[in-house]
Design an enzyme around this catalytic site. Sequence first.
Site, mmCIF file in Angstrom:
data_model
loop_
_atom_site.group_PDB
_atom_site.id
_atom_site.type_symbol
_atom_site.label_atom_id
_atom_site.label_comp_id
_atom_site.label_asym_id
_atom_site.label_seq_id
_atom_site.Cartn_x
_atom_site.Cartn_y
_atom_site.Cartn_z
ATOM 1 N N HIS A 1 0.859 -0.737 -0.218
ATOM 2 C CA HIS A 1 0.018 -0.002 0.013
ATOM 3 C C HIS A 1 0.708 1.596 0.232
ATOM 4 O O HIS A 1 1.412 1.451 1.143
ATOM 5 C CB HIS A 1 -0.778 -0.082 1.341
ATOM 6 C CG HIS A 1 -1.612 -1.676 1.464
ATOM 7 N ND1 HIS A 1 -1.135 -2.206 1.627
ATOM 8 C CD2 HIS A 1 -3.085 -1.498 0.800
ATOM 9 C CE1 HIS A 1 -2.285 -3.523 2.040
ATOM 10 N NE2 HIS A 1 -3.424 -2.417 1.520
ATOM 11 N N ILE B 1 -10.304 9.234 0.484
ATOM 12 C CA ILE B 1 -10.092 8.258 -0.245
ATOM 13 C C ILE B 1 -10.015 6.464 1.286
ATOM 14 O O ILE B 1 -9.906 6.567 1.767
ATOM 15 C CB ILE B 1 -8.776 7.904 -1.169
ATOM 16 C CG1 ILE B 1 -9.087 9.311 -1.572
ATOM 17 C CG2 ILE B 1 -8.746 6.980 -1.784
ATOM 18 C CD1 ILE B 1 -10.370 9.179 -2.855
ATOM 19 N N GLU C 1 -17.829 -3.820 24.828
ATOM 20 C CA GLU C 1 -17.372 -4.739 24.896
ATOM 21 C C GLU C 1 -15.200 -4.510 24.330
ATOM 22 O O GLU C 1 -14.231 -5.345 24.822
ATOM 23 C CB GLU C 1 -17.563 -6.164 24.986
ATOM 24 C CG GLU C 1 -18.600 -5.591 25.716
ATOM 25 C CD GLU C 1 -20.618 -5.469 25.300
ATOM 26 O OE1 GLU C 1 -20.124 -4.673 24.290
ATOM 27 O OE2 GLU C 1 -21.385 -5.857 26.494
ATOM 28 N N ASP D 1 -32.629 -16.085 31.060
ATOM 29 C CA ASP D 1 -32.405 -14.687 29.832
ATOM 30 C C ASP D 1 -32.308 -15.562 28.142
ATOM 31 O O ASP D 1 -32.523 -14.703 27.250
ATOM 32 C CB ASP D 1 -31.069 -14.144 29.709
ATOM 33 C CG ASP D 1 -31.397 -13.254 30.811
ATOM 34 O OD1 ASP D 1 -32.078 -12.460 31.026
ATOM 35 O OD2 ASP D 1 -29.825 -11.909 31.207
ATOM 36 N N HIS E 1 -28.765 -14.741 25.139
ATOM 37 C CA HIS E 1 -28.298 -14.907 26.584
ATOM 38 C C HIS E 1 -27.164 -15.590 26.952
ATOM 39 O O HIS E 1 -25.769 -15.738 27.021
ATOM 40 C CB HIS E 1 -28.181 -14.198 27.621
ATOM 41 C CG HIS E 1 -28.236 -12.464 27.238
ATOM 42 N ND1 HIS E 1 -29.006 -12.205 26.333
ATOM 43 C CD2 HIS E 1 -27.824 -11.900 28.419
ATOM 44 C CE1 HIS E 1 -29.013 -11.368 26.075
ATOM 45 N NE2 HIS E 1 -28.529 -10.847 27.531
HETATM 46 C C1 LIG Z 1 -11.603 -4.162 10.252
HETATM 47 C C2 LIG Z 1 -10.927 -4.161 8.523
HETATM 48 N N1 LIG Z 1 -11.821 -4.053 7.881
HETATM 49 C C3 LIG Z 1 -11.566 -4.165 6.342
HETATM 50 C C4 LIG Z 1 -9.866 -4.091 6.250
HETATM 51 C C5 LIG Z 1 -9.697 -4.123 5.415
HETATM 52 N N2 LIG Z 1 -9.324 -2.274 3.920
HETATM 53 C C6 LIG Z 1 -7.831 -2.295 4.240
HETATM 54 S S1 LIG Z 1 -7.284 -0.721 4.067
HETATM 55 C C7 LIG Z 1 -9.609 -0.424 3.447
HETATM 56 C C8 LIG Z 1 -9.457 1.031 3.663
HETATM 57 C C9 LIG Z 1 -9.034 2.147 4.372
HETATM 58 O O1 LIG Z 1 -9.401 3.093 3.770
HETATM 59 P P1 LIG Z 1 -8.789 4.398 4.367
HETATM 60 O O2 LIG Z 1 -7.954 4.064 5.981
HETATM 61 O O3 LIG Z 1 -9.140 5.940 4.348
HETATM 62 O O4 LIG Z 1 -7.355 4.586 3.863
HETATM 63 P P2 LIG Z 1 -6.199 4.849 2.735
HETATM 64 O O5 LIG Z 1 -7.364 4.141 1.985
HETATM 65 O O6 LIG Z 1 -6.400 6.344 3.033
HETATM 66 O O7 LIG Z 1 -4.816 4.706 2.760
HETATM 67 C C10 LIG Z 1 -10.036 -1.246 4.499
HETATM 68 C C11 LIG Z 1 -11.364 -1.907 4.135
HETATM 69 C C12 LIG Z 1 -8.692 -3.856 6.971
HETATM 70 N N3 LIG Z 1 -7.953 -4.095 7.238
HETATM 71 N N4 LIG Z 1 -9.736 -4.226 8.509
HETATM 72 MG MG LIG Z 2 -8.372 6.952 3.189
#
Ligand SMILES: Cc1ncc(C[n+]2csc(CCOP(=O)(O)OP(=O)(O)O)c2C)c(N)n1
Ligand SMILES: [Mg+2]
Length: 655
Positions: A27, A186, A403, A461, A465
């Site tokens: 990334h 983004i 939680e 419950d 639960h």
């Molecule tokens: C709980 C979770 N859901 C989904 C993902 C997959 N995922 C990784 S990055 C991302 C998008 C994140 O967007 P952002 O935080 O804005 O990062 P940017 O694109 O700006 O680097 C997703 C959906 C993940 N890593 N964790």
């Molecule tokens: Mg972002």
Amino acid sequence: MTVTEKSMANAIRALAMDAVEAANSGHPGMPMGMADVATVLFSDHLKFDPKAPKWADRDRFVLSAGHGSMLIYSLLHLTGYARPTLQDIRDFRQLSSPCAGHPENFKLEGVETTTGPLGQGFATAVGMAVAERHLNAVFGDDLVDHKTWVIAGDGCLMEGINHEAVGLAGHLGLGRLNVLWDDNGITIDGKTDLSTSEDIPARYRASGWHVVSCDGHDYDDIRKALGEAEADPRPSLIACKTVIGYGAPTKQGTAATHGAPLGGEEIAGTRAALAWDHEPFVIPDDIMASWRQLGKKGAAARADWEIRLGGHAQAAEFQRRMAGDLPDGDAIKAYLEGLAQDPPKVATRKASEMALGAITEVLPEMLGGSADLTGSNNTKTSFTKPLTKDDYSGRYIYYGIREFGMAAAMNGMALHGGIIPYGGTFLVFTDYCRGAMRLSAIQNARVIYVMTHDSIGLGEDGPTHQPIEHVQSLRLMPNMLVFRPADAIETAECWMLAIQREDGPSTLALTRQGLAPLRHDVSINLCEKGAYRLKAAEGDKRVVLIATGSEVSLAMDIAATLETAGHGADVVSMPCAELFDAQDEAYKSDLLGTGGILRVSIEAGTTIGWERYTGLDGMRFGIDGFGASAPIDDLYAHFGLTVDAITPQILKKIG
Ligand SMILES: Cc1ncc(C[n+]2csc(CCOP(=O)(O)OP(=O)(O)O)c2C)c(N)n1
Ligand SMILES: [Mg+2]
């Protein structure tokens, strides 16, 4: 020529795009977008010393947007940590490299917590900030006086756990927590307006946070915002307006830079746009020297701190606690001996409270809490007064109905060091905690989950639960120890095993209903091997009954009936299957019986998985559907977990 901040930030950008390109995966967008902000953070604000990554009073830096791992790898390398080396970065995402796809706390010093599951790094940082304030209250400014910094993306702020973390941090007034939001608009699917129209600053302000924003590519503006954040007594959100993939000529500002290599042509264009005309993985000497210089600035503060520690009256206790060592002596010996004199019939949740009374008295590092079920989880003792915004020396957190946030915060406390966190909710709501429990296990974090109301035994419950699959599914989680004790003595023994375990989490599954005492001998911790023979067959051994928790006394009753009918039956109590699995074959086969002996499991939960111990020709009693709402005795009868229901089936099987 003096080295500019821009060129220092560009070193991060170059390493990120080149490492992702070499790995053909990763990334680049986030590190390229946040490079300027990170450069200011590391140069002007973060207290750290690459030569002493474990320095107890360092600031904690959490890259919650873990997909941008190349940002932290670049920073650690450039500022002079021993690892990652340049070769480690070249090998980004390869088996040989500590530069894993997402940052792993056990692979690199300087990575405070494993991140990747969005939102959790942030929530973990809340726990680190709590730990800092608590230890400050106990040991004073001379030893504990640091901050917690987080870089979080849109995703971290959008996750549900963010609401819990923000609420908790605001409520506890964690002013030393500062979150740098990579406000790039983004995410993977495209622009954030595809999925959200939330007023994030308003939400934070409403939760008691200070919010400031800046242009994330303007150094003066970043500096101003970070300065304001540090000065404000509330936790701060710093909205850094950035361009994802900054510098990439055609892809910057788009989701295309989020999670894929830029490609050769785009990289060439980026080099031109950034005026970075160096080969991949080459950092010019002057830029490297500036980064290394920056990495040295914390050494003096660290040396001063060492001197203060050396002369501090509480130095030994502080070091003991930060090392995670338990104090000398047996915390529960006297308590256990008292129990053995007159074993009570109590619910194991109550037995847990009793054990905790003894434990929290002698272990000041125990810091408890509950997600609004204090009176049900029995997690509070007279030694744990509340930890509040006005008194951080307290050892009990009212987490509220949070939680997941509680579990993540406990990870943060454990990783910070100096604290052994425990917290409770109903076992069925481990589903809400699970993401953080998994991270406790991955990170080898000593977190103790006190999960009560562990079966249909909770009664009225009803099915929402009543845990069915929970105990077994937690056993599936690597490095999680699941304890299901059968009486007060086993409960105390299991508590000690959880506390003595330094390298991972434990879950205690505890009953709501009272359980008759089964054990009288406390000379050794019989739970240590995970399972043991509670009762040996009197007659010719035909059956081994294996049970856990509340079903052990049922197994004892069944065994008695079998003996009366002339069939010898062992009863094995198995409070911790994982510890049992770790025993040698001789122990295991001796306990479970071989050669024509019928093995029978009884646990008021799913029977799936018990074949592991009973074999396919054994018998498994449990519950393979959801529970029901009724008084406890009616439920045990309804699900066939009684002497009358089980014994005839065993008799039929053994003929
Ligand atoms: C709980 C979770 N859901 C989904 C993902 C997959 N995922 C990784 S990055 C991302 C998008 C994140 O967007 P952002 O935080 O804005 O990062 P940017 O694109 O700006 O680097 C997703 C959906 C993940 N890593 N964790
Ligand atoms: Mg972002």
